[in-house]
Scaffold this active site. Structure first.
Site, PDB file in Angstrom:
ATOM      1  N   GLU A 463      87.567 139.775  24.364  1.00 26.49           N
ATOM      2  CA  GLU A 463      87.215 138.401  24.711  1.00 26.49           C
ATOM      3  C   GLU A 463      86.010 137.992  23.877  1.00 26.49           C
ATOM      4  OE1 GLU A 463      86.924 135.654  28.734  1.00 26.49           O
ATOM      5  OE2 GLU A 463      87.323 137.800  28.873  1.00 26.49           O
ATOM      6  N   GLU A 733      79.493 141.318  35.588  1.00 25.67           N
ATOM      7  CA  GLU A 733      80.282 140.097  35.728  1.00 25.67           C
ATOM      8  C   GLU A 733      80.594 139.820  37.197  1.00 25.67           C
ATOM      9  OE1 GLU A 733      84.316 138.136  33.830  1.00 25.67           O
ATOM     10  OE2 GLU A 733      84.052 140.306  33.781  1.00 25.67           O
TER      11      GLU A 733
END
Length: 941
Positions: A463, A733
């Site tokens: 990502e 996260e």
């Protein structure tokens, strides 16, 4: 030192004198110990060649000063210096001169042809390029301008031109490219010279998208363009420019990708029979092919953002043999970079280096990497001791698995090299709570790892994108810790270019294709420029971004229609609410429509303020009117007259309070309910990306500092400190990226280096330590510390545009001491914990006051005590939990996490479903003993 001594700064990348525009902004910081010093005037002098000229500035202005001279010409070199006069009439000495070099190209000067490999045998094939040229006389100056759709390094006569890494970085290549401007005068010699380029694809050739949707976006192969201007002492000049006369070859880098890693075969080193490298003159390039002219690269701009460099090195802290027999190195810190190895062994030996952020059950935890292999391979040449570091990739890791090492492994032969954008560190924080200190250190490391040319969501998996929502919430924290103005200014240029009919894509550059509106994500267009103004007095970026800000707000206003509510559409919402299922991260407690409409208000209000700042009075009134209409609609739709939100969740209340949607007279009711919800959850966090940055402010603004403290110091999952207790060295996260049993969260999207939830850093700086701007760019500072119970001290320090400011407090022996350092040419508004309000000038200040003793818990606690009384009494809570844990850990966990800690229910009633009669009796006895101990202590006192 009584005479004021200034130090000049220019609008250039950190540690660079190269400016990107003909009229860069300038500024200066003044050193003086004169109390209350304010500037009355300043003289700025520029020397161009043999001529000097001066410009006087009246008043206090000393930061982001408009260029007061004739514009610079391309490659013009000048020196600046400044002297200041205080309001006391004392004029100080001239500052040390500061060199300025105009690094931009002249109109029409960019003529370089993009070149690369003519017949690549694979996608994203690394390539080497070269050319030779003659220097016909003494050189006055030589300047290299270079760029790539890909990443590159240039060497002249065998020496790299700089120490930058992965240049020129990632921009939306179809809209904007960046050129480096490098002084290479010292590398040239009269006679024959050579220039060599190492080139790989990196961002330009990577496959973007998730799972089967991943695809190349920009190019199948990297390409490079550059031009070298040689200016001779006799006044003549010539360009050496990339074109079809250059040569190309593959080299020792056989494969390279951001996600995959890099493969290097040292046996393929480009060295000829006489030992010359390909970037040296006379190299035998007979086996090379002509370079191919490729698709043109958009005319590049001069760099405004800081360079990426190797900025730290970490040694191996532990060598681990995993249960499967693998050798894994632990560097003790989750970082971004790559490994440098020193090794000796037979030719053809292949060493494999695999990277990951965590271990799972003793083995390298690679599942969160998804499709990213994060693996490097090095094949030995067999020529003695060899040293190698991958050049055109990077990894997010703490652990590295080593396979194929020849002979005995020596951990000192492997070093972790940390890379990130080379921004100036400007902010520090410390408190007496060691876990909070580690939390803050994790925030800093999370920023370092994700500020690599652009602000990314994570640095390790497939990502690493510039997600707008993440930086929108983190920009205030980032701007305190580092000088991020140039970094975010560059990224905002790309954001504006990537907008489609005003819609801001989820990520910038837009590697995911389609753009659709999403609250809190697209609002980066309006909020990040305003943060730059608030923290740096940066009007120029607000002015340049104004059409982008306005375009985004207009999209939202149109979507909301006459109801003035943004409803019923796709949203990320309060992303990663801790109660959301692992595979449904948008399923938050706060309704997504409430989030969307709150951000509609915030963006309309931001545009109104920006318009007023820029003197666009009519537009300011128009957007302010729309913001008021949104406010009224929001309150009518989502807030009851009694002060309850229609989504009875922490994020909803925090937005209404902190975004100032609800009127001040309603804040007390909203804050009371927010505090109650926080206690009902057992002081566990209940917010996601939207609510987390603001919940502490909402609590403290409404008088619930103790509730905010309990939320901060909570160590049970979910909380800010739970990851710290699990060994985290960066921000995760998810609140539970790693579960308490040491297994990785089952959600496919799990990162251990993701700064968004670290946005609490801004609250630590502004509220706990008490250091904040009270006017744009810290021209006026606010000193308002709010000491936390059970903390002995806290302080924050920030290098403002005017100099170092500091605020903090200590307590001891019943006395609370507050200290502040106010830099020259600024003033401060001080609000002390005892309620005093003061105005002070530059200098060091200290105040003392009586330290109010914290409220003692109730002396008696038992099964008939309310659940609220138990959760507010840590000793009692731990006593109950300790008994339950010893009997049945699963039931103990269920009791802690699922109990609603209400003031209307008794402990005994709540234990009915979690504990049998014997266990309840043991809890009663434990609490009775605690009560007796307290009563005795009270009697003895």
């Amino acid at each position: 030192m009584s005479s004021p001594v200034p130090h000049i700064v220019i609008d250039a990348p950190y540690r660079s004198d190269v400016v990107a525009s003909p009229a860069p902004e300038i500024g200066w910081r003044t050193d003086t110990d004169a109390p209350g010093w304010l500037q009355a005037s300043a003289d700025v002098e520029i020397t161009r060649g043999a001529e000097a000229s001066q410009h006087r500035i009246e008043g206090r202005m000393s930061t982001r000063v408009a260029w007061p001279f004739a514009p610079l010409a391309p490659r013009e070199e000048a020196t600046l210096r400044v002297r200041v006069t205080g309001e006391d009439g004392v004029t100080g000495p001239w500052s040390a001169p500061r060199r300025v070099f105009a690094g931009f190209l002249g109109e029409g000067e960019w003529q370089a042809t993009a070149i690369g490999l003519a017949s690549p045998s694979q996608t994203a094939q690394p390539v080497c390029l070269r050319a030779e040229f003659d220097v016909t006389g003494p050189v006055a100056r030589a300047t290299l301008y270079a760029t790539a759709v890909g990443v590159y390094q240039v060497a002249i006569d065998g020496t790299d031109v700089d120490d930058q890494v992965m240049k020129p970085g990632w921009t939306p290549y179809q809209h904007r490219t960046i050129h480096e401007t490098t002084d290479v005068t010292a590398l040239l010699a009269e006679g024959r010279n050579a220039i060599g380029v190492r080139l790989a694809g990196a961002w330009a050739t990577e496959r973007y998208g998730f799972r089967e949707n991943a695809r190349p976006l920009y190019a199948e192969q990297p390409r490079f363009a550059g031009q070298l201007l040689i200016e001779y002492a006799d006044g003549s000049s010539e360009w050496v420019t990339t074109d079809a006369s250059w040569q190309a070859s593959t080299g020792p880098i056989t494969a390279s990708g951001l996600y995959a890693g890099e493969d290097h075969d040292a046996r393929r080193a480009l060295v000829d029979a006489d030992g010359r490298g390909f970037a040296q003159p006379g190299y035998d390039a007979s086996a090379w092919s002509p370079a191919a002219e490729l698709e043109a690269i958009r005319t590049p701009e001069a760099r405004v953002s800081p360079f990426v460099r190797r900025l730290d090195e970490l040694t191996v802290q532990e060598v681990i043999t995993t249960p499967s027999g693998r050798t894994v190195l632990d560097f003790g810190q989750n970082l971004v970079g790559r490994l440098r190895i020193r090794v000796e062994g037979p030719a053809g030996t292949e060493i494999t280096l695999r990277h990951a952020e965590v271990l799972e059950h003793g083995e390298l935890g690679t599942r969160p990497l998804r499709a990213a292999a994060a693996t490097d391979h090095y094949t030995l040449a067999g020529s003695g001791v060899e040293e190698w570091e991958p050049e055109f990739t990077f990894h997010g890791f703490r652990y590295a698995e080593v396979d194929g090492w020849p002979g005995d492994f020596d951990p000192s032969a492997v070093t972790a090299v940390v890379i990130h954008s080379d921004m100036e560190r400007t902010g520090w924080f410390e408190a007496s709570h060691p876990l909070v200190n580690q939390l803050h250190e994790n925030i800093v490391w999370g920023l370092r790892g994700n500020f690599l040319y652009l602000p990314t969501d994570c640095p390790q998996r497939d990502e690493r994108l510039g997600w707008t929502g993440d930086i929108q919430v983190f920009a205030p924290t980032a701007s305190f810790l580092y000088d991020v103005r140039g970094f975010l200014d560059s990224w905002l240029r790309d954001l504006a270019l990537e907008q489609v009919d005003g819609v801001v894509p989820f990520v910038v550059p837009n590697a995911l294709g389609a753009a659709r509106p999403a609250a809190a994500w697209g609002d980066a267009a309006t909020i990040v420029p305003w943060v730059l103004h608030e923290r740096y007095a940066d009007v120029a970026t607000v002015e340049r971004q104004y059409s982008s800000m306005k375009g985004w707000a207009d999209v939202l206003i149109d979507l909301a229609g006459p109801r003035r509510l943004w409803e019923g559409m796709f949203q990320f919402g309060d992303w990663l609410d801790p109660d959301a299922p692992p595979h449904l991260p948008a399923n938050a407690k706060t309704d997504a429509d409430i989030v969307a409409s709150a951000y509609l208000f915030r963006s309309a209000d931001a545009v109104a303020r920006a318009a007023a700042l820029l003197g666009r009075d009519e537009e300011a009134r128009d957007y302010a009117r729309v913001a008021e209409e949104v406010r009224a609609a929001f309150l009518a739709e989502y807030v009851t007259p009694a002060g309850r939100m229609m989504s009875d969740a922490q994020t909803a209340y925090a937005m209404a309070i902190v975004f100032e949607i609800a009127p001040p007279e309603q804040h007390a009711q909203l804050g009371e309910r927010l505090a109650e919800l926080t206690r009902l959850s057992g002081y566990r966090i209940g917010t996601g990306f939207v609510g987390t940055p603001i919940i502490q402010d909402a609590l403290t603004r409404t008088g619930h500092l103790e509730t905010a403290r309990r939320l901060l110091v909570q160590t049970e999952n979910p909380s800010w400190l739970y990851p710290v207790t699990m060994g985290a060295t960066t921000i995760w996260e998810r609140w539970d990226s790693m579960l308490p049993d040491g297994s990785i969260n089952p959600g496919e999207m799990t990162s251990f280096n993701h700064y968004a939830l670290g946005a609490i850093g801004d609250w630590l700086h502004r509220v706990v330590a008490g250091l904040a701007p009270d006017a744009p760019g810290y021209a006026r500072i606010r000193i308002e510390p709010q000491p936390l119970a059970e903390f002995d001290h806290a302080w924050a320090e920030h290098l403002t545009p005017y100099g170092t400011a500091r605020a903090g407090w200590t307590r001891g022996d019943g006395v609370l001491r507050v200290e502040a350092v106010v830099p020259p040419n600024t003033t401060a508004a001080v609000v002390l914990p005892d309620g005093r309000r003061l105005e002070v000038g530059a200098g060091t200040h200290e105040w003392e006051m009586t330290d109010a003793a914290p409220a003692a818990p109730a002396s008696r606690i038992g099964l008939d005590s309310t659940l609220a009384a138990v959760i507010d009494d840590l000793e009692a809570y731990e006593a109950v939990g300790g008994v339950l844990e010893a009997v049945d850990p699963e039931k103990a966990h269920a009791f802690r996490t699922h109990t609603r800690w209400s003031s209307r229910r008794e402990l005994g009633e709540a234990l009915f479903m979690h504990a049998g009669p014997e266990t309840q009796q043991e809890i009663a006895e434990r609490l009775a003993a605690l009560s007796a101990q307290r009563e005795k202590a009270h009697a003895d006192a």
